[in-house]
Structure formats: C-alpha cells, structure tokens
Motif scaffolding. Structure first.
Motif, PDB file in Angstrom:
ATOM      1  N   THR A  28       0.829  -1.195   0.000  1.00  0.00           N
ATOM      2  CA  THR A  28       0.000   0.000   0.000  1.00  0.00           C
ATOM      3  C   THR A  28       0.873   1.258   0.000  1.00  0.00           C
ATOM      4  OG1 THR A  28      -0.090   0.142   2.414  1.00  0.00           O
ATOM      5  CG2 THR A  28      -1.777  -1.226   1.318  1.00  0.00           C
ATOM      6  N   LEU A  80      -8.287   3.489  -3.163  1.00  0.00           N
ATOM      7  CA  LEU A  80      -7.080   3.449  -3.977  1.00  0.00           C
ATOM      8  C   LEU A  80      -7.496   3.267  -5.434  1.00  0.00           C
ATOM      9  CD1 LEU A  80      -5.181   1.021  -1.599  1.00  0.00           C
ATOM     10  CD2 LEU A  80      -4.753   3.470  -1.825  1.00  0.00           C
ATOM     11  N   ARG A 106      -2.243   7.190  -4.076  1.00  0.00           N
ATOM     12  CA  ARG A 106      -3.355   6.237  -4.185  1.00  0.00           C
ATOM     13  C   ARG A 106      -2.953   5.035  -5.046  1.00  0.00           C
ATOM     14  NH1 ARG A 106      -8.842   9.431  -5.432  1.00  0.00           N
ATOM     15  NH2 ARG A 106      -9.668   7.364  -4.921  1.00  0.00           N
TER      16      ARG A 106
END
Length: 278
Positions: free
Chosen positions: A107, A169, A134
């Motif tokens: 992430t 995201l 993102r």
C-alpha cells in the motif's frame, strides 16, 4: 524480480493498524462467487504461518519451475525485504486446504515506510510520483501448476478490486515477467517481440513512461517473432492495463520484466460489473 536482503526488524504480521485498512479476513462479493465456482476460497493472510504458506508456493514456482536464484533466510521459502510490509492475498483449494495462488500488495503508506516499491528497484518511476498517494504495487503473483485456470485468477482479481475500492485506492503497478523460455523461445527474443507488439497497442500516456535500471537490449534482439504474451500479461491487458516502458532484465529470476499500470477507472464495463457489482 530481484530478491532483496531480509530486514533486521521483527516480522509484523499486521502491516497496518486495523482502523486504517479495510481488509476482511475473507474476500467477499464477486471474489467469493468466483472462488466457489472454481472450488477455491480467497482470504487475506492474518498471521505469519499463513504468509509462510504463500512464500513456500512462491519458492516452488520461482525456484522450482523458473530456476530463480533466491537468497532467502528461510530455506524453501521465497522471502524478501518487502514481505514484512505487504498484505498477502491467498487462494486455497477447498478440498485440500492448500494455498494454490497468491499476490502480495504494497500500500502507499507501507511503501513510504519501507522507502520504495519493489518496482523502484527495477525502474526509475519518477514520472509516477503524482500517482503514489493512491497507488498500490502488486507483486510475487503465482499460481500452482495444477490450478492455472480462469477461476483462480478471477477470484484473485475480485478480491483485489474490492480491496482497492474499500481503501479508496485507484492505481496498481507491477512488473509482469516473461520467463527465460516462453513458448520455446529464449526470453530475450520473446520479450523483444512482445515489447514491439505492445508498444504499438498498449502503451500508457507518455506522462507515465518509466526507464529500466538494467535494460534488456531489445534493439540487439530479434523482435520480429510472432510471440503471444504470457497468459497473465494478456489477462492484465484485457483488464485495461498499460505498459509503461521497455522491459528490464532480471538476472536473478532469469526473466524480462515489463512495467505495467492499471487504474480502476480503466476497467472495461464487463469487468467492472463482475468485480465491483456496477
């Protein structure tokens, strides 16, 4: 996919605080439906023992099948620096309980903690800097030889799409590998041929182009062969993925790696409906 040294910090089985990440223990929605039809179950690893199962599968595929040279601190497991920072998606055969497919997901928050993505080690990603807040990285994808069919891939992608939407995201990147022998052709020529095809049909906008750190010398290879891309790359392209630049050469994994990017907004309508329910 170059193997990196193992970190000295203790392993943390939960890479983000529970309140900041929407990651149910089992995938739901389209991923569950696709998995059930294929006889598999999809879930996110919850502790080290489950991650070790994924690492054993990765070792069997990468070292056993592909002949990769892995510098791993755990014999029989593919372990690198990024594993401690990633979420690990698992697909299990419902009959045997064996892990037969896996992805790992880095992430944005965890990429900042570790200092880069894996793709940064293979490519100069300067032009992607505006996407990073993102953007997740997908990596170490593999499926057991006996389960390489559409159901496993659909189950994996359904869970990934759900993860992306839940966590707000919108962009995925990763290195898609062309193995040393692809359809009987040494990968240098195969990769050059695939690159010559895809640069005409599936390139990302120039704003997102990247440069390999160890470039495959595509101009010195035979790029005129009629070579089909590997099934996984073809699957990415069907989902709207784009190629970011020429392939890098990975001597440890004995592969040519194509940098690829996919955005949720670019999913074709039929896949949006399948994965996202709209």
């Amino acid at each position: 996919m170059n193997d990196l040294p193992n970190p000295t910090m203790p392993f943390s089985p939960v890479s983000l605080p529970r309140g900041s990440l929407h990651r149910p223990g089992a995938a739901d929605g389209a991923a569950v439906d696709a998995g059930a039809r294929a006889g598999v179950a999809v879930a996110w690893a919850r502790h080290l023992d489950e991650i070790r199962e994924a690492q054993r599968l990765r070792f069997a595929v990468f070292a056993g099948e592909m002949g990769a040279r892995l510098s791993t601190p755990v014999p029989g497991h593919d372990v690198d620096l990024f594993d401690d920072y990633c979420e690990h998606l698992l697909v299990r055969d419902q009959a045997s309980g064996e892990v037969v497919g896996t992805y790992r997901v880095l992430t944005p928050a965890q990429a900042r903690r570790v200092g880069s993505t894996y793709s940064d080690t293979e490519f100069d990603l300067t032009r992607l800097r505006t996407l990073r807040p993102r953007m997740v990285e997908l990596g170490r994808s593999c499926v057991h030889a006996d389960h390489r069919h559409g159901g496993v891939i659909l189950a994996l992608w359904g869970a990934l799409a759900d993860f992306m939407v839940r966590n707000q995201l919108d962009t995925m990147i990763g290195c898609a590998s062309i193995p040393m022998l692809h359809n009987g052709v040494v990968s240098g020529d195969a990769a050059a041929s695939i690159w010559q095809q895809l640069r005409q049909t599936h390139m990302a906008p120039i704003d997102y182009h990247v440069l390999p750190r160890l470039a495959l010398p595509v101009d010195q290879l035979d790029g005129s062969l009629a070579i089909e891309p590997p099934a996984l790359i073809k699957g990415y392209l069907r989902l709207g993925a784009r190629v970011l630049g020429a392939p890098a050469w990975d001597p440890d994994f004995n592969t040519a790696d194509l940098p690829m990017l996919m955005r949720i907004a670019d999913l074709p309508a039929r896949y949006r409906k399948h994965f996202l329910g709209h």
